[in-house]
Design a protein around this motif. Structure first.
Motif, PDB file in Angstrom:
ATOM      1  N   LEU A  54       5.115 -71.192 -20.468  1.00 21.34           N
ATOM      2  CA  LEU A  54       5.781 -70.791 -19.234  1.00 21.34           C
ATOM      3  C   LEU A  54       6.347 -69.379 -19.350  1.00 21.34           C
ATOM      4  CD1 LEU A  54       7.646 -74.094 -18.308  1.00 21.34           C
ATOM      5  CD2 LEU A  54       5.500 -73.208 -17.364  1.00 21.34           C
ATOM      6  N   LEU A  55       6.921 -69.062 -20.502  1.00 17.58           N
ATOM      7  CA  LEU A  55       7.436 -67.708 -20.710  1.00 17.58           C
ATOM      8  C   LEU A  55       6.294 -66.693 -20.689  1.00 17.58           C
ATOM      9  CD1 LEU A  55      10.108 -68.328 -23.500  1.00 17.58           C
ATOM     10  CD2 LEU A  55      10.520 -67.736 -21.099  1.00 17.58           C
ATOM     11  N   ALA A 107       5.890 -63.670 -18.037  1.00 13.27           N
ATOM     12  CA  ALA A 107       5.731 -62.279 -18.473  1.00 13.27           C
ATOM     13  C   ALA A 107       4.477 -61.660 -17.858  1.00 13.27           C
ATOM     14  CB  ALA A 107       5.647 -62.222 -19.995  1.00 13.27           C
ATOM     15  N   PHE A 108       3.408 -62.446 -17.759  1.00 15.00           N
ATOM     16  CA  PHE A 108       2.175 -61.941 -17.164  1.00 15.00           C
ATOM     17  C   PHE A 108       2.366 -61.638 -15.681  1.00 15.00           C
ATOM     18  CE2 PHE A 108      -1.804 -62.686 -14.857  1.00 15.00           C
ATOM     19  CZ  PHE A 108      -2.620 -61.729 -15.462  1.00 15.00           C
ATOM     20  N   VAL A 109       3.093 -62.512 -14.975  1.00 12.44           N
ATOM     21  CA  VAL A 109       3.357 -62.288 -13.550  1.00 12.44           C
ATOM     22  C   VAL A 109       4.117 -60.982 -13.354  1.00 12.44           C
ATOM     23  CG1 VAL A 109       4.646 -63.122 -11.548  1.00 12.44           C
ATOM     24  CG2 VAL A 109       3.286 -64.726 -12.899  1.00 12.44           C
ATOM     25  N   VAL A 110       5.154 -60.766 -14.169  1.00 10.91           N
ATOM     26  CA  VAL A 110       5.943 -59.527 -14.070  1.00 10.91           C
ATOM     27  C   VAL A 110       5.065 -58.314 -14.339  1.00 10.91           C
ATOM     28  CG1 VAL A 110       7.833 -58.212 -15.082  1.00 10.91           C
ATOM     29  CG2 VAL A 110       8.110 -60.661 -14.654  1.00 10.91           C
ATOM     30  N   TRP A 111       4.244 -58.388 -15.404  1.00 10.37           N
ATOM     31  CA  TRP A 111       3.349 -57.273 -15.736  1.00 10.37           C
ATOM     32  C   TRP A 111       2.360 -57.003 -14.616  1.00 10.37           C
ATOM     33  CZ3 TRP A 111      -2.016 -57.609 -16.247  1.00 10.37           C
ATOM     34  CH2 TRP A 111      -2.651 -56.449 -16.706  1.00 10.37           C
ATOM     35  N   PHE A 112       1.791 -58.062 -14.052  1.00 11.50           N
ATOM     36  CA  PHE A 112       0.799 -57.916 -12.992  1.00 11.50           C
ATOM     37  C   PHE A 112       1.414 -57.273 -11.754  1.00 11.50           C
ATOM     38  CE2 PHE A 112      -1.252 -59.552  -9.154  1.00 11.50           C
ATOM     39  CZ  PHE A 112      -2.580 -59.205  -9.395  1.00 11.50           C
ATOM     40  N   LEU A 113       2.600 -57.729 -11.362  1.00 13.17           N
ATOM     41  CA  LEU A 113       3.246 -57.188 -10.170  1.00 13.17           C
ATOM     42  C   LEU A 113       3.617 -55.718 -10.367  1.00 13.17           C
ATOM     43  CD1 LEU A 113       5.529 -60.196  -9.147  1.00 13.17           C
ATOM     44  CD2 LEU A 113       3.379 -59.468  -8.099  1.00 13.17           C
ATOM     45  N   ARG A 114       4.102 -55.375 -11.558  1.00 13.26           N
ATOM     46  CA  ARG A 114       4.447 -53.973 -11.840  1.00 13.26           C
ATOM     47  C   ARG A 114       3.204 -53.101 -11.822  1.00 13.26           C
ATOM     48  NH1 ARG A 114       8.885 -54.298 -16.797  1.00 13.26           N
ATOM     49  NH2 ARG A 114      10.651 -55.000 -15.524  1.00 13.26           N
TER      50      ARG A 114
END
Length: 206
Positions: free
Chosen positions: A175-176, A180-187
């Motif tokens: 889940l972590l 982290a991947f979601v945050v990286w993708f959105l940025r």
């Protein structure tokens, strides 16, 4: 109750990536191993006909999700299927006796709608991100990234399903990692949008 929640969460998140993998995993393990003992209301998952149907649906999903454009249509259809599967997976998994959980918490047995609702919400969230990310992958790779991304998602779904049943504490790591991947993708997406806007503004000035 913590392990039950982690097991259900991992299975529901797995269903958000592929609706049939966690259900088929639970059914196969319940039918052919002693790793999971499904509660009475969910033992139909281990039925031979149910397993055959899930396997056939999984085969269709695996192929459809790796073809550009078809994968988008499939994601639209799966907007209903994946959350439903997530609810089923969370309900069955959290109420099961596994190698880690020997006494499923009374909270889930007395409020059976709660884990199902939680599973629907978790699977829907994962599915919506997957559906939003795939067009970006297709556009930036001219469609060649679709089979790669789909294969990675399927592998993650299989691994998460097994981990959720055998060693649910590792679900936290998954889940972590996903967060982290979601945050990286959105940025990254926001950065590319800003670059395009800057390029357009420069073109207008010229």
């Amino acid at each position: 109750m913590v392990f039950e929640v982690l097991t259900g969460t991992g299975l529901a998140a797995s269903a958000g990536l592929n609706a049939y993998i966690p259900l088929l995993t639970m059914g196969l393990l319940a039918r052919y191993t002693s790793l999971i003992d499904l509660p009475s209301g969910w033992q139909w998952l281990g039925n031979g006909w149910v397993l055959a149907i899930l396997a056939a649906l999984l085969a269709v999903e695996v192929v459809a999700d790796k073809v550009p454009v078809v994968d988008h249509v499939n994601d639209v259809v799966q907007t209903v299927v994946r959350p439903t599967a997530g609810g089923l997976a969370f309900g069955a998994g959290s109420g099961s006796e596994t190698v880690t959980v020997s006494d499923p918490g009374g909270f889930f047995t007395s409020h059976q709608w709660v884990p199902v609702a939680a599973g629907v919400a978790i699977a829907l969230g994962v599915h919506l991100f997957k559906a939003a990310a795939r067009p970006v992958v297709n556009a930036t790779t001219a469609g060649f990234g679709a089979p790669v991304a789909s294969t990675a998602e399927d592998a993650t779904s299989v691994l998460m399903s097994l981990v959720a049943i055998i060693l649910p504490v590792l679900v936290l790591a998954f889940l972590l990692g996903m967060a982290a991947f979601v945050v990286w993708f959105l940025r990254r997406r926001r950065g590319r949008r800003q670059e395009r806007e800057a390029a357009r503004a420069a073109g207008y000035r010229v």
